[in-house]
Enzyme design. Sequence first.
Site, PDB file in Angstrom:
ATOM      1  CB  CYS A 130      -0.915  -0.019   1.227  1.00 22.50           C
ATOM      2  SG  CYS A 130      -1.938   1.447   1.342  1.00 22.50           S
ATOM      3  CB  CYS A 147      -0.610   2.507   4.072  1.00 25.00           C
ATOM      4  SG  CYS A 147      -2.052   1.789   3.322  1.00 25.00           S
ATOM      5  CG  ASP A 148       3.189   1.278   4.356  1.00 28.12           C
ATOM      6  OD1 ASP A 148       2.733   1.708   5.419  1.00 28.12           O
ATOM      7  OD2 ASP A 148       2.983   0.115   3.947  1.00 28.12           O
TER       8      ASP A 148
END
Length: 309
Positions: free
Chosen positions: A131, A134-135
């Site tokens: 992701c 997300c990261d």
Amino acid sequence: MEKVVIIGSGPAGWTAALYTARAQLAPLVLTGKQPGGLLTTTSIVENFPGFPEGVDGYELMMRMQKQAERFGAKTSFGVVEAVDFSQRPFALTVDGENVLTETVIIATGASHKHLGVPGEHELETKGVTYCATCDGALPAFRNQPLVVVGGGDSACEEAMYLTRFGSIVYLVHRRDRLRASKIMAERTLAHPKIKPVWDSAVTEILDVKQDNVTGVKLKNLKTGEEKILPVAGVFIAIGHMPNTDLFKDKITTDANGFIVPLKGTMTNVPGVFVAGDCADHVYRQAITAAGAGCAAAIDAERFLAAVRQ
Ligand code: NAP
């Protein structure tokens, strides 16, 4: 006793909740471990009708939840551990508690597929991720070479997003052209920071000994040539698998685990309906999942009306 329990809280789940709530069935939505589903991990959704400027995936899901709750949907941040569909009312075990319900709408969605190569599992959260939204902004990835694996819309979206952070983004794909939609593919390949690596497979993620991603081993599938590409992050975007393990041997699925409805959204168990990515390996769009959620809600409502007559 519930009239309708909806398992899952992506676009299919919340739309089913909205419609069953408006039918005054007071549905109970069990959100699962990832409230809002996979869409909450994406960035801007540009193809959900009604949002000409695009809409943040997380915001879209929060709006769907609010809309369903406004009409009486009940939300529980529960995880279903077991289901008993052998008789009605159906019994669900939710975080150790027993929940009885007259109907169930399965909207459990899908999860990221894994490559299954050495180093992938060991280095997850140490440079391997599924992701970018997300990261991607983590300090470890800033101004570093990064790699995205895959050739679909997700891979293109991840690669585009990562251009904000990485020094260069390699897009490693096993074929010589992208599967992504034309608009996404053109946008991605035109980006000066994205470098496609065609006909190639990641055969190993390095370096488990250092407990950190330092690169990937690549194999050219046409020439057999092998090389190491030094990167600080590996973003895997190779598609999804349905979240249907819970229903194994209870609900009919195809060989890949996607639920196969018998008629409309009704599964092989009368009173159990299905909607969204857990039953769809063809379209897999937020809007098609939402449409299926609506259909499942109408089917459940009609089923309840028929059994009560
Ligand atoms: P996808 O379309 O199934 O693409 C998966 C990609 O990963 C394919 O290019 C596939 O290669 C590759 N792949 C699969 N298994 C692999 C393996 N073991 N090793 C290496 N490569 C592998 O999945 P997706 O990109 O996640 O998209 C899923 C659905 O969501 C699609 O319908 C897509 O349109 C939609 N989506 C839309 C948007 C958007 O519109 N903004 C964004 C994300 C997703 P092959 O090409 O060789 O099969």
